[in-house]
Design a protein around this motif. Sequence first.
Motif, PDB file in Angstrom:
ATOM      1  N   ALA A   1      -6.562  -4.196  -6.397  1.00  0.00           N
ATOM      2  CA  ALA A   1      -5.419  -4.277  -5.772  1.00  0.00           C
ATOM      3  C   ALA A   1      -4.860  -5.549  -5.664  1.00  0.00           C
ATOM      4  O   ALA A   1      -5.566  -6.604  -6.101  1.00  0.00           O
ATOM      5  CB  ALA A   1      -5.351  -3.620  -4.359  1.00  0.00           C
TER       6      ALA A   1
ATOM      7  N   TYR B   1       1.374  -1.119  -8.140  1.00  0.00           N
ATOM      8  CA  TYR B   1       1.754  -1.859  -6.692  1.00  0.00           C
ATOM      9  C   TYR B   1       2.898  -2.771  -7.162  1.00  0.00           C
ATOM     10  O   TYR B   1       3.291  -3.102  -8.409  1.00  0.00           O
ATOM     11  CB  TYR B   1       0.600  -3.031  -6.391  1.00  0.00           C
ATOM     12  CG  TYR B   1      -0.607  -2.339  -6.070  1.00  0.00           C
ATOM     13  CD1 TYR B   1      -0.998  -2.113  -4.736  1.00  0.00           C
ATOM     14  CD2 TYR B   1      -1.505  -1.773  -6.957  1.00  0.00           C
ATOM     15  CE1 TYR B   1      -1.795  -1.532  -3.979  1.00  0.00           C
ATOM     16  CE2 TYR B   1      -2.830  -1.176  -6.376  1.00  0.00           C
ATOM     17  CZ  TYR B   1      -2.888  -0.956  -4.698  1.00  0.00           C
ATOM     18  OH  TYR B   1      -4.019  -0.579  -4.304  1.00  0.00           O
TER      19      TYR B   1
ATOM     20  N   ASN C   1       0.730  -1.347  -0.014  1.00  0.00           N
ATOM     21  CA  ASN C   1      -0.080   0.052   0.109  1.00  0.00           C
ATOM     22  C   ASN C   1       0.827   1.390   0.035  1.00  0.00           C
ATOM     23  O   ASN C   1       0.573   2.245  -0.553  1.00  0.00           O
ATOM     24  CB  ASN C   1      -1.041  -0.020   1.205  1.00  0.00           C
ATOM     25  CG  ASN C   1      -2.110  -1.053   0.899  1.00  0.00           C
ATOM     26  OD1 ASN C   1      -2.405  -1.391  -0.208  1.00  0.00           O
ATOM     27  ND2 ASN C   1      -2.480  -1.478   2.083  1.00  0.00           N
TER      28      ASN C   1
ATOM     29  N   ASN D   1       2.329   1.874  -3.410  1.00  0.00           N
ATOM     30  CA  ASN D   1       0.927   2.191  -4.283  1.00  0.00           C
ATOM     31  C   ASN D   1       0.892   3.714  -4.201  1.00  0.00           C
ATOM     32  O   ASN D   1       0.722   4.476  -5.195  1.00  0.00           O
ATOM     33  CB  ASN D   1      -0.303   1.480  -3.928  1.00  0.00           C
ATOM     34  CG  ASN D   1      -1.392   1.802  -4.850  1.00  0.00           C
ATOM     35  OD1 ASN D   1      -2.300   2.554  -4.558  1.00  0.00           O
ATOM     36  ND2 ASN D   1      -1.158   1.572  -6.172  1.00  0.00           N
TER      37      ASN D   1
END
Length: 155
Positions: A145, A88, A55, A58
């Motif tokens: 994701a 990602y 995360n 990202n």
Amino acid sequence: MSNKATGFTLIELIIVIVILGILSVVAAPKFIDISSDARISVLESFEGSMRTASNLVNLKAIMAGKTDCATNPTIQVGTESVTLRCGYPCPHPNGIAKTVSFDDSFVWVGGNCSGQLGSIDVRLNDAPDPANCKIRYTSARSTRAPTFTLTTTGC
């Protein structure tokens, strides 16, 4: 003169031995299970580290405008160059593996960043069955994701 015996009778000793035997049969499986629970906890903790790192990378990719799914751009994370897939980390050693700290307890198996279904397995090395004590990191797609799949049957 009174003749008083001291000590335990044979029946008392047998009863105590039977009670201790029952307690050990009940308690032993709980102690045996602890090592498996510990390995599962280590794996779950590492999965959390991977999720957080993914995360954070990202967010950095969004700020740098590197969220393209058609190419696999790279982004600098500390001293490491991390390959991206849809913003990602890619599921290979130059992607997600460069975003988390790990030691010899974990083994990275497979990994690719090509196509839509790239994935990499992170196996716990000291598990009884490392192939079934793992985290599978599957690459991000344009619609979602990356996914993390935890397998603990071999822990």
